[in-house]
Scaffold this motif. Structure first.
Motif, short mmCIF file in Angstrom:
data_model
loop_
_atom_site.label_atom_id
_atom_site.label_comp_id
_atom_site.label_asym_id
_atom_site.label_seq_id
_atom_site.Cartn_x
_atom_site.Cartn_y
_atom_site.Cartn_z
N ALA A 41 9.31 -14.16 23.37
CA ALA A 41 9.06 -14.27 24.81
C ALA A 41 7.62 -13.91 25.16
CB ALA A 41 10.04 -13.39 25.57
N SER A 42 7.07 -12.92 24.44
CA SER A 42 5.72 -12.47 24.78
C SER A 42 4.68 -13.56 24.58
CB SER A 42 5.35 -11.25 23.94
OG SER A 42 5.05 -11.58 22.59
N MET A 43 4.97 -14.52 23.70
CA MET A 43 4.01 -15.60 23.45
C MET A 43 3.79 -16.46 24.70
SD MET A 43 3.23 -15.27 20.14
CE MET A 43 2.77 -16.84 19.42
N LEU A 44 4.85 -16.61 25.50
CA LEU A 44 4.71 -17.38 26.74
C LEU A 44 3.98 -16.58 27.81
CD1 LEU A 44 7.02 -18.90 25.19
CD2 LEU A 44 7.91 -19.53 27.43
N LEU A 45 3.89 -15.27 27.61
CA LEU A 45 3.17 -14.40 28.55
C LEU A 45 1.70 -14.27 28.19
CD1 LEU A 45 5.81 -11.49 28.76
CD2 LEU A 45 5.60 -13.48 30.29
N THR A 95 0.92 -0.75 25.90
CA THR A 95 -0.35 -0.06 25.68
C THR A 95 -1.49 -1.04 25.41
OG1 THR A 95 0.87 1.80 24.72
CG2 THR A 95 -1.49 1.70 24.28
N LEU A 96 -1.21 -2.07 24.61
CA LEU A 96 -2.24 -3.02 24.21
C LEU A 96 -2.28 -4.27 25.08
CD1 LEU A 96 -1.72 -2.83 20.33
CD2 LEU A 96 -3.28 -1.48 21.75
N GLY A 97 -1.27 -4.46 25.91
CA GLY A 97 -1.21 -5.64 26.75
C GLY A 97 -2.22 -5.60 27.89
N ALA A 98 -2.71 -6.76 28.24
CA ALA A 98 -3.65 -6.86 29.36
C ALA A 98 -2.88 -7.12 30.65
CB ALA A 98 -4.63 -7.99 29.09
N GLY A 99 -3.57 -6.95 31.77
CA GLY A 99 -2.95 -7.28 33.05
C GLY A 99 -1.93 -6.25 33.48
N PRO A 100 -1.25 -6.49 34.60
CA PRO A 100 -0.28 -5.53 35.13
C PRO A 100 0.95 -5.42 34.24
CG PRO A 100 -0.28 -7.55 36.43
CD PRO A 100 -1.42 -7.66 35.48
N LYS A 101 1.26 -4.20 33.83
CA LYS A 101 2.41 -3.95 32.97
C LYS A 101 3.11 -2.67 33.43
CE LYS A 101 1.59 -7.29 29.96
NZ LYS A 101 0.64 -7.98 30.86
N ARG A 155 3.94 -21.64 33.86
CA ARG A 155 5.12 -21.71 34.71
C ARG A 155 5.87 -20.38 34.72
NH1 ARG A 155 7.71 -26.84 31.80
NH2 ARG A 155 7.08 -25.50 30.06
N VAL A 156 5.60 -19.55 33.73
CA VAL A 156 6.25 -18.25 33.61
C VAL A 156 5.38 -17.21 34.31
CG1 VAL A 156 7.03 -16.47 32.01
CG2 VAL A 156 7.31 -18.89 31.43
N THR A 157 5.97 -16.53 35.28
CA THR A 157 5.18 -15.58 36.08
C THR A 157 5.58 -14.13 35.89
OG1 THR A 157 6.64 -16.01 37.97
CG2 THR A 157 4.62 -17.29 37.84
N ALA A 158 6.56 -13.86 35.01
CA ALA A 158 6.96 -12.47 34.74
C ALA A 158 7.74 -12.44 33.44
CB ALA A 158 7.81 -11.91 35.88
N GLY A 159 7.81 -11.25 32.84
CA GLY A 159 8.57 -11.10 31.60
C GLY A 159 9.21 -9.73 31.48
N VAL A 160 10.25 -9.65 30.65
CA VAL A 160 10.89 -8.38 30.30
C VAL A 160 11.00 -8.36 28.78
CG1 VAL A 160 12.96 -6.97 30.42
CG2 VAL A 160 12.17 -8.17 32.46
N LEU A 161 10.33 -7.41 28.13
CA LEU A 161 10.30 -7.32 26.68
C LEU A 161 11.07 -6.07 26.26
CD1 LEU A 161 6.51 -8.19 26.12
CD2 LEU A 161 8.48 -9.75 26.32
N LEU A 162 12.20 -6.29 25.61
CA LEU A 162 13.14 -5.22 25.26
C LEU A 162 13.03 -4.90 23.77
CD1 LEU A 162 15.94 -7.07 27.15
CD2 LEU A 162 15.11 -4.84 27.90
N MET A 184 -2.28 -11.03 26.78
CA MET A 184 -0.98 -11.08 27.47
C MET A 184 -1.15 -10.56 28.90
SD MET A 184 2.74 -9.65 26.18
CE MET A 184 2.50 -7.94 26.71
N THR A 185 -1.65 -11.43 29.76
CA THR A 185 -2.02 -11.03 31.11
C THR A 185 -0.90 -11.19 32.14
OG1 THR A 185 -2.92 -13.23 31.51
CG2 THR A 185 -4.45 -11.56 30.70
N THR A 186 0.14 -11.96 31.81
CA THR A 186 1.24 -12.16 32.76
C THR A 186 1.98 -10.84 32.97
OG1 THR A 186 1.50 -14.42 31.96
CG2 THR A 186 3.32 -13.51 33.25
#
Length: 294
Positions: free
Chosen positions: A133-137, A215-221, A152-159, A186-188
């Motif tokens: 899923a993170s690849m689409l983010l 920790t390593l992701g970009a953008g709002p998390k 087209r994907v504007t949010a994600g949940v990574l479990l 990964m800015t989404t």
């Protein structure tokens, strides 16, 4: 809370995959402009897992699409199948294919046609599904060409999604060379969920490995740390599942509540849902988890 309907298998033609993509679609029986969650299962699972999440999300107004990836035990792909080394790519293709096929998925489920909102799409995933899923983010695999970000994907949940590949065990290094996510792009917006007792045999690090997407992701998390949780996060795959080592219904209930609140706000359904849920968790005297954000 809505009454829900679930249909399976809904089949999408998938040229070049070797077999068509099968998915489960779960949605409320009423309501229009339903936001969409495309969910990626963990290794070996299928569209028939994760009912505690899929059913809950659907009961709270989302349409949930669960593709069955090629690594599913239900498909029993041979280890020497030529697709096996590329399954991580097929997984991403499956998620994008599900979004591409929203019209066909609508048409295949009685009563669902015309009720989805293709402008409000989120992806979610557990374990290997979290990496998919993170690849689409915006995440990538270090050293691999291509960017699979889907606007087209504007949010994600990574479990319980895998962390960086810098400190993999020798087994993971040899057999899972794709497990080297790069989160720099990964800015989404996304909610990352990690259990503070989740010790993976794929890394030499501790449970903090699963916080890397935050920790390593970009953008709002946002990061939800679940206290005492192991890889099943209390039992999100399903009840009485033998792979659940930390069964805890209260933890699953909290995860249902917080992921729903996050997605309702992130997808523009209710701007107060996530801030309210965070305040409620912070006010508890014995919370089951904590939230940080950036």
């Amino acid at each position: 809370m809505h009454t829900i309907v679930s249909a399976r298998p809904v089949v999408l033609p998938s040229p070049g995959r070797g077999e068509d993509l099968q998915a489960r679609v779960t949605a409320p029986v009423t309501g229009r402009d339903l936001p969409v969650i495309v969910f990626s299962h963990g290794f070996g699972w299928s569209m028939d897992g994760y009912a505690p999440l899929a059913d809950h999300w659907a009961a709270h107004g989302f349409a949930v699409i669960q593709p069955t990836h090629l690594d599913s035990r239900t498909l029993n792909l041979a280890p020497d199948d030529p697709r096996t080394p590329e399954i991580w790519r097929f997984r991403v293709d499956d998620l994008i294919g599900a979004i591409d096929g929203l019209d066909a998925l609508e048409a295949a489920v009685p009563g669902l046609a015309g009720r989805l909102d293709p402008t409000r799409v989120a992806v979610a995933g557990h374990s290997w599904g979290g990496q998919s899923a993170s690849m689409l983010l915006g995440a990538r695999v270090a050293g691999e060409p291509g960017d699979r970000t889907d606007k087209r994907v504007t949010a994600g949940v990574l479990l319980a999604a895998p962390g960086s590949g810098d400190e993999l065990t020798p087994f993971a290094t040899e057999h899972l060379p794709f497990m080297k996510p790069d989160f720099a792009h990964m800015t989404t917006p996304a909610l990352v969920v990690a259990g503070d007792h989740d010790q993976s045999h794929l890394t030499t690090r501790g449970p903090d490995w699963f916080t890397d997407p935050y920790t390593l992701g970009a953008g709002p998390k946002a990061l939800l740390t679940l206290f005492g949780a192991e890889h099943s996060l209390g039992g999100i795959v399903g009840t009485t599942v033998t792979e659940t080592t930390d069964e805890n219904p209260a933890r699953v209930t909290l995860l249902q509540k917080l992921t729903t609140a996050y997605l309702r706000t992130a997808l523009g359904v209710d701007e107060e849902a996530w801030p309210t849920a965070r305040k409620e968790l912070a006010a508890e005297t014995e919370p089951l988890g904590s939230i940080t954000a950036k």
